[in-house]
Design a protein around this motif. Structure first.
Motif, PDB file in Angstrom:
ATOM      1  N   VAL A  22       0.843  -1.202   0.000  1.00 55.91           N
ATOM      2  CA  VAL A  22       0.000   0.000   0.000  1.00 55.91           C
ATOM      3  C   VAL A  22       0.872   1.244   0.000  1.00 55.91           C
ATOM      4  N   ASN A  80     -10.037  -8.294   6.600  1.00 58.07           N
ATOM      5  CA  ASN A  80      -9.418  -8.728   5.345  1.00 58.07           C
ATOM      6  C   ASN A  80     -10.230  -8.430   4.084  1.00 58.07           C
ATOM      7  N   TYR A  82     -12.123  -5.922   3.331  1.00 56.65           N
ATOM      8  CA  TYR A  82     -11.975  -4.505   2.974  1.00 56.65           C
ATOM      9  C   TYR A  82     -10.561  -4.223   2.474  1.00 56.65           C
ATOM     10  N   ILE A  83      -9.582  -4.850   3.126  1.00 55.61           N
ATOM     11  CA  ILE A  83      -8.191  -4.676   2.695  1.00 55.61           C
ATOM     12  C   ILE A  83      -8.012  -5.133   1.252  1.00 55.61           C
ATOM     13  N   LEU A  84      -8.565  -6.298   0.917  1.00 55.63           N
ATOM     14  CA  LEU A  84      -8.404  -6.850  -0.427  1.00 55.63           C
ATOM     15  C   LEU A  84      -9.163  -6.028  -1.467  1.00 55.63           C
ATOM     16  N   GLY A  86     -10.023  -2.856  -1.361  1.00 59.11           N
ATOM     17  CA  GLY A  86      -9.352  -1.571  -1.552  1.00 59.11           C
ATOM     18  C   GLY A  86      -8.099  -1.699  -2.388  1.00 59.11           C
ATOM     19  N   ALA A  87      -7.349  -2.788  -2.189  1.00 58.12           N
ATOM     20  CA  ALA A  87      -6.119  -2.985  -2.951  1.00 58.12           C
ATOM     21  C   ALA A  87      -6.399  -3.164  -4.437  1.00 58.12           C
ATOM     22  N   THR A 127      -8.187   0.470   2.108  1.00 62.34           N
ATOM     23  CA  THR A 127      -7.209  -0.547   2.493  1.00 62.34           C
ATOM     24  C   THR A 127      -6.489  -0.190   3.788  1.00 62.34           C
ATOM     25  N   VAL A 203      -0.627  -7.429  -0.421  1.00 58.23           N
ATOM     26  CA  VAL A 203      -1.916  -7.510   0.264  1.00 58.23           C
ATOM     27  C   VAL A 203      -2.438  -8.943   0.269  1.00 58.23           C
TER      28      VAL A 203
END
Length: 493
Positions: A22, A80, A82-84, A86-87, A127, A203
């Motif tokens: 990120v 996880n 949301y992280i994925l 956003g990435a 992310t 990510v």
């Protein structure tokens, strides 16, 4: 309350490894967005208005994502998903932004570039926010300072890589670093492609290597009343009720958060100025390019940019990547010892001293002007730059130390004062203290630069230094809710 187990060292790394990617992408944006927007036709004094989308996206996105992730319990995890997501969105924005010139038949390149910048920033924020909360979720209190120091270290490793990449692609690979009017240099375009790939890869590592606690286990570790949480999740609330609840949280935020907000204001006001105006500042002050070559109206009267001006702007833009990589490298090195220093001096003195060194670094930019052509060995290649450009490495030590502290210390201090059931939403609300000063900086920096400093960007960098010193002073008014755990673990394998 059941005691949360300590994580193995490398699992602490796995939790935050995705943040490396990120920040790789974010560093590319920070070092090159002004360069891209200028190439696409933005005026010097309007650059900060384009950059306003970054904090604005943070202001809008992070509290929403934080609240949503607090309420999310799925087989894929809590943070996880949301992280994925956003990435993936950030990678798309990175692929399209430097290619704004190809859509000129459909929409103005500068408009398309601004839209892609907004998409990238929104995605970065989707992310980033869960990554902050993920450390608080997964890392027990006694490892918290180490956890955020590891995150700071990985962030800065990513920043070093991302900041240097356009320079490497030009001076090692041989890609062109100059641009035609309305287009972006090929080295920058390919840097963004590579950055998107690194972002997704890192990510995915975190997502697949970090197994989040299931609700029952998480509630037991955090001392949360599971039945109360279930009732809150089952309760259907109108939009007005949700907004009312959000503003109640905002008004009743922990005292430590309110006090840290003052420090954050001065810190992030300064950082925003650095990201927006370092490129024109050193292009003017070190490479000797007049301010008129950043004026859209003037450029329209001359047609093609003279080769020596284009070369100077390209070289200065590449060097910004180098000095941004330098401050990130110094930040990464300081992150290794940050927990130990904080244990020895205390969190607040460490935080204040770090910001003071950053402020002095900004103010010393003015000391490094022009100079004789100097050959510099960067290990991967040799490059010839004005001696003043080499001298800028010295201020980057202070800036790097401040950056490492800004990334870790507020969260380490804050995390002990937050209710576990509301960590995500409060981390999102805390982002107000990052976004608001940047928005204000975006609104006032351009007029100050034009009206007070006659578009001489070096002086607004010095102003950033003054604000950072104010931030150092304000640290001493913060009251911590908990003492630093003893002893801290070093951030080494």
């Amino acid at each position: 309350m059941k005691k949360q187990p300590k994580l193995p060292f490398w699992q602490v790394w796995n939790v935050s490894l995705g943040f490396l990617g990120v920040q790789f992408g974010f560093a590319l944006q920070n070092a090159n967005a002004s360069r891209i927007l200028s190439d696409l036709g933005a005026d010097l004094h309007s650059l900060s208005l384009f950059w306003i989308v970054a904090p604005l996206m943070g202001l809008l996105v992070q509290p929403i994502v934080g609240s949503a992730s607090d309420r999310t319990w799925s087989r894929f995890g809590r943070r996880n998903p949301y992280i994925l997501f956003g990435a993936i969105a950030a990678a798309v924005g990175m692929a399209f932004m430097p290619n704004a010139g190809i859509v000129v038949a459909f929409v103005a390149p500068i408009l398309f570039g601004g839209v892609m910048l907004a998409l990238m920033d929104a995605a970065f924020n989707v992310t980033m926010q869960p990554f902050r909360a993920l450390v608080s979720d997964m890392v027990p209190s006694e490892q918290r300072t180490v956890g955020y120091s590891v995150q700071s270290l990985l962030i800065n490793i990513g920043a070093v890589m991302g900041s240097m990449l356009p320079f490497i692609l030009t001076n090692v690979i041989g890609l062109e670093n100059t641009s035609r009017a309305g287009e972006v240099a090929p080295s920058v375009i390919w840097a963004f492609y590579i950055g998107a790939s690194v972002l997704l890869g890192s990510v995915l590592w975190t997502v697949f290597r970090t197994k989040e606690y299931p609700p029952e286990e998480y509630n037991a570790y955090k001392g949360i009343d599971a039945e109360q949480v279930a009732r809150e999740l089952a309760e259907r609330k109108s939009l007005a009720q949700r907004l009312s609840g959000f503003f109640k949280l905002l008004l009743n935020m922990p005292k430590t958060m309110r006090q840290l907000a003052v420090v954050q204001f001065f810190s992030w006001f300064s950082l925003f100025i650095m990201w927006v105006y370092t490129t024109p500042a050193i292009t003017q002050h070190v490479w000797g390019v007049e301010a008129k070559w950043f004026d859209h109206d003037y450029l329209a009267t001359v047609g093609e940019i003279p080769a020596h001006i284009a070369a100077a702007k390209g070289a200065a833009g590449d060097w910004v990547g180098i000095i941004f990589a330098a401050y990130s490298l110094f930040a990464a090195l300081f992150s290794i010892v940050l927990a130990r220093v904080a244990h020895t001096l205390g969190r607040k003195p460490t935080y204040a001293l770090s910001l003071l060194l950053g402020g002095l670094g900004y103010m010393s930019f003015v000391l490094f002007k022009g100079g004789d052509a100097t050959q510099v060995n960067l290990l991967i290649t040799e490059v010839t730059v004005p001696s003043g450009a080499v001298g800028l490495m010295l201020p980057m030590i202070g800036v790097g130390i401040a950056w490492a502290a800004i990334l870790a210390m507020p969260y380490a201090i804050l995390s002990d004062s937050l209710p576990a059931a509301k960590t995500g939403v409060y981390m999102g609300i805390f982002n107000f203290t990052i976004a608001a000063p940047q928005i204000l900086s975006a609104l006032v920096a351009g007029p100050i630069l034009a009206g007070v400093f006659d578009n001489q960007a070096i002086y607004i960098i010095m102003l950033a230094g003054v604000f950072m010193v104010f931030g150092a002073i304000s640290v001493f008014f913060v009251q911590e809710d908990a003492a630093l755990p003893v002893p801290p673990e070093p951030v080494t394998a």
